[in-house]
Design an enzyme around this catalytic site. Structure first.
Site, PDB file in Angstrom:
ATOM      1  CB  CYS A 150      39.765   6.872  88.391  1.00 31.09           C
ATOM      2  SG  CYS A 150      37.842   7.375  88.570  1.00 31.09           S
ATOM      3  CG  HIS A 243      39.333   8.915  92.931  1.00 32.21           C
ATOM      4  ND1 HIS A 243      39.063  10.364  93.170  1.00 32.21           N
ATOM      5  CD2 HIS A 243      38.839   8.488  92.003  1.00 32.21           C
ATOM      6  CE1 HIS A 243      38.076  10.517  91.998  1.00 32.21           C
ATOM      7  NE2 HIS A 243      37.859   9.429  91.382  1.00 32.21           N
TER       8      HIS A 243
HETATM    9  P1  NAP Z   1      34.405  15.544  80.896  1.00 36.90           P
HETATM   10  O1  NAP Z   1      35.415  16.647  81.629  1.00 36.90           O
HETATM   11  O2  NAP Z   1      33.020  15.859  81.027  1.00 36.90           O
HETATM   12  O3  NAP Z   1      34.789  15.888  79.377  1.00 36.90           O
HETATM   13  C1  NAP Z   1      34.151  15.211  78.312  1.00 36.90           C
HETATM   14  C2  NAP Z   1      34.795  15.172  77.070  1.00 36.90           C
HETATM   15  O4  NAP Z   1      33.969  14.411  75.991  1.00 36.90           O
HETATM   16  C3  NAP Z   1      34.712  16.632  76.501  1.00 36.90           C
HETATM   17  O5  NAP Z   1      35.893  16.667  75.746  1.00 36.90           O
HETATM   18  C4  NAP Z   1      33.820  16.384  75.578  1.00 36.90           C
HETATM   19  O6  NAP Z   1      33.550  17.863  74.513  1.00 36.90           O
HETATM   20  C5  NAP Z   1      33.427  15.369  74.865  1.00 36.90           C
HETATM   21  N1  NAP Z   1      32.112  15.062  74.505  1.00 36.90           N
HETATM   22  C6  NAP Z   1      31.165  15.028  75.213  1.00 36.90           C
HETATM   23  N2  NAP Z   1      29.751  14.620  74.717  1.00 36.90           N
HETATM   24  C7  NAP Z   1      30.398  14.301  73.355  1.00 36.90           C
HETATM   25  C8  NAP Z   1      29.736  13.981  72.124  1.00 36.90           C
HETATM   26  N3  NAP Z   1      28.442  13.749  72.133  1.00 36.90           N
HETATM   27  N4  NAP Z   1      30.394  13.792  71.125  1.00 36.90           N
HETATM   28  C9  NAP Z   1      31.830  14.059  71.192  1.00 36.90           C
HETATM   29  N5  NAP Z   1      32.566  14.533  72.197  1.00 36.90           N
HETATM   30  C10 NAP Z   1      31.754  14.672  73.306  1.00 36.90           C
HETATM   31  O7  NAP Z   1      34.655  14.049  81.208  1.00 36.90           O
HETATM   32  P2  NAP Z   1      36.094  13.520  81.805  1.00 36.90           P
HETATM   33  O8  NAP Z   1      36.124  13.691  83.118  1.00 36.90           O
HETATM   34  O9  NAP Z   1      37.182  13.868  81.064  1.00 36.90           O
HETATM   35  O10 NAP Z   1      35.617  11.818  81.424  1.00 36.90           O
HETATM   36  C11 NAP Z   1      35.812  11.588  79.869  1.00 36.90           C
HETATM   37  C12 NAP Z   1      35.722   9.873  80.229  1.00 36.90           C
HETATM   38  O11 NAP Z   1      36.815   9.265  80.963  1.00 36.90           O
HETATM   39  C13 NAP Z   1      34.442   9.397  80.668  1.00 36.90           C
HETATM   40  O12 NAP Z   1      33.900   8.316  80.126  1.00 36.90           O
HETATM   41  C14 NAP Z   1      34.741   9.117  82.339  1.00 36.90           C
HETATM   42  O13 NAP Z   1      33.992   7.934  82.886  1.00 36.90           O
HETATM   43  C15 NAP Z   1      36.174   8.618  81.988  1.00 36.90           C
HETATM   44  N6  NAP Z   1      37.068   8.672  83.251  1.00 36.90           N
HETATM   45  C16 NAP Z   1      37.283  10.066  84.068  1.00 36.90           C
HETATM   46  C17 NAP Z   1      38.127   9.854  84.919  1.00 36.90           C
HETATM   47  C18 NAP Z   1      38.266  11.248  85.652  1.00 36.90           C
HETATM   48  O14 NAP Z   1      38.929  11.335  86.972  1.00 36.90           O
HETATM   49  N7  NAP Z   1      37.593  12.343  85.190  1.00 36.90           N
HETATM   50  C19 NAP Z   1      38.891   8.832  85.450  1.00 36.90           C
HETATM   51  C20 NAP Z   1      38.785   7.729  84.864  1.00 36.90           C
HETATM   52  C21 NAP Z   1      38.110   7.585  83.751  1.00 36.90           C
HETATM   53  P3  NAP Z   1      33.278  19.389  74.603  1.00 36.90           P
HETATM   54  O15 NAP Z   1      34.316  20.012  75.356  1.00 36.90           O
HETATM   55  O16 NAP Z   1      33.097  19.876  73.105  1.00 36.90           O
HETATM   56  O17 NAP Z   1      31.887  19.274  75.160  1.00 36.90           O
END
Ligand code: NAP
Length: 350
Positions: A150, A243
């Site tokens: 990001c 950010h």
């Molecule tokens: P998050 O809020 O923690 O969400 C994680 C998601 O993955 C939830 O839907 C969760 O499901 C699922 N998950 C977790 N463990 C799992 C498993 N073992 N099997 C299947 N599903 C699983 O994280 P996020 O911020 O959305 O980030 C997700 C990805 O995008 C990461 O790789 C992060 O680095 C990337 N990213 C994030 C951002 C940002 O600004 N947040 C920006 C760029 C990239 P449950 O709800 O069922 O637990």
């Protein structure tokens, strides 16, 4: 293809997953038909499993979809993935092998030599790596395209016009990153209230390596990384979304301040020419006020898809400095992936 593409979202209940659903609601080219998340959510409807944290309600069309395990087959044509990095590699690879187009947010494949790390305005020619991907993975019936970290997206967007116009010799970037960048529930409130955390795991390395790959040159041998050093320091700050980075650049060719501003403000590229649905009219908005950009005021510029740059000034150590800002879950994540998919369609790769 006529009609809409059927889309599956992996990690649909998370911070980025929710943003995908919000941005895809009413999208002219995509219909969400499958949702997947962890065992905690599987077997429940989206409405039951997801604690929706964006304003308003989850899209009506998604509420009754039953959340599944993130494994093929899913009832869709393409996959948007926002899974945690540690499980993304295996899962995304299995979808690509099974014939799905996988458009990923996670870091798992970003630095693979045959996977495009794509910002449509900056390096759309890197999509040609998909031919290499096909050749290297004889059993893969689909493919993987990734979007950058990001913070990297806003930095690379800011650097692209400067690199093209003046050449870049060196970059120093110090980020101030929002809480939503850590996912949900993210950083404990007692750690971040009245505080700044000067460490985000693996973030500095990602910004330094991804930026040089994105601004690198494509040839038949692959990507030659851009020949300048990038030094990044990252901080978590008490801001919900948006950010920001204080950036200093050393240029190869001398430039006047108004030339630097003009290069940034006039930057447009293929997504604007093609009028892609999620492409902002201005990828970079330059502000001249002394106290902009600010997360609360500028993160939604261009429906969250524009990068806002201000405080452009000569620097006493490097050549120029400026402050850049973008919405981390829109331009930095879900919006970036959707724009990538729109470009794939427009260039007949989907
Ligand atoms: P998050 O809020 O923690 O969400 C994680 C998601 O993955 C939830 O839907 C969760 O499901 C699922 N998950 C977790 N463990 C799992 C498993 N073992 N099997 C299947 N599903 C699983 O994280 P996020 O911020 O959305 O980030 C997700 C990805 O995008 C990461 O790789 C992060 O680095 C990337 N990213 C994030 C951002 C940002 O600004 N947040 C920006 C760029 C990239 P449950 O709800 O069922 O637990």
């Amino acid at each position: 293809m006529t009609g809409k593409y059927r889309v599956g979202i992996l990690g649909a209940t998370g911070t980025v997953g929710q943003r995908f659903l919000q941005l895809l609601d009413g999208h002219p080219q995509f219909n969400v038909t499958a949702l997947a998340a962890s065992g905690r959510s599987q077997g429940k409807t989206y409405e039951e499993s997801c604690a929706w944290r964006l304003p308003g309600e989850p899209p009506a069309s998604a509420r009754n979809i039953v959340v599944e395990a993130p494994q093929p087959p899913l009832d869709c044509d393409l996959i948007f993935s926002s899974l945690p990095g540690d499980i993304a590699r295996e899962v995304e690879g299995s979808f690509a092998d099974a014939g799905y187009a996988v458009i990923s947010n996670s870091s798992a494949y970003r630095m693979d030599e045959d996977v495009p790390l794509l910002i449509p305005e900056v390096n759309h020619e890197h999509l040609a790596l998909l031919d290499k991907q096909r050749a290297l993975h004889a059993n893969r019936k689909g493919f993987i395209v990734t979007n950058p970290n990001c913070s990297t997206i806003m930095l690379a967007l800011a650097l692209a016009p400067l690199h093209a116009r003046f050449g870049i010799k060196a970059v120093i970037a110090t980020t101030m990153q929002a809480l939503s960048g850590a996912g949900y529930p993210g950083v404990a409130s007692l750690d971040i209230t009245d505080n700044v955390l000067p460490f985000i795991a693996n973030e500095e390395e990602k910004i330094e390596s991804e930026t040089r790959r994105i601004l690198g040159r494509f040839s038949n041998d692959g990507i030659t990384h851009a020949p300048f050093a990038v030094s990044a320091q990252t901080n978590r700050v008490n801001v919900s979304d948006g950010h920001m980075a204080a950036v200093r650049v050393e240029l190869r060719r001398k430039a006047e301040p108004d030339e630097v501003s003009a290069a940034l403000a006039s930057f447009t590229s293929l997504p604007q020419e093609l009028k892609l649905h999620s492409a902002p009219e201005q990828p970079i908005i330059v502000r001249s006020e002394i106290d902009r950009p600010q997360p609360r005021l500028d993160r939604d510029a261009g429906r969250g898809m524009s990068v806002t740059i201000g405080r452009i000034a000569r620097d006493t150590v490097m050549d120029y400095r400026f402050v850049t800002l973008s919405h981390n879950t829109i331009r930095g994540a879900a919006g970036a992936a959707i724009l990538n998919a729109e470009l794939l369609i427009a260039t007949n790769r989907l």
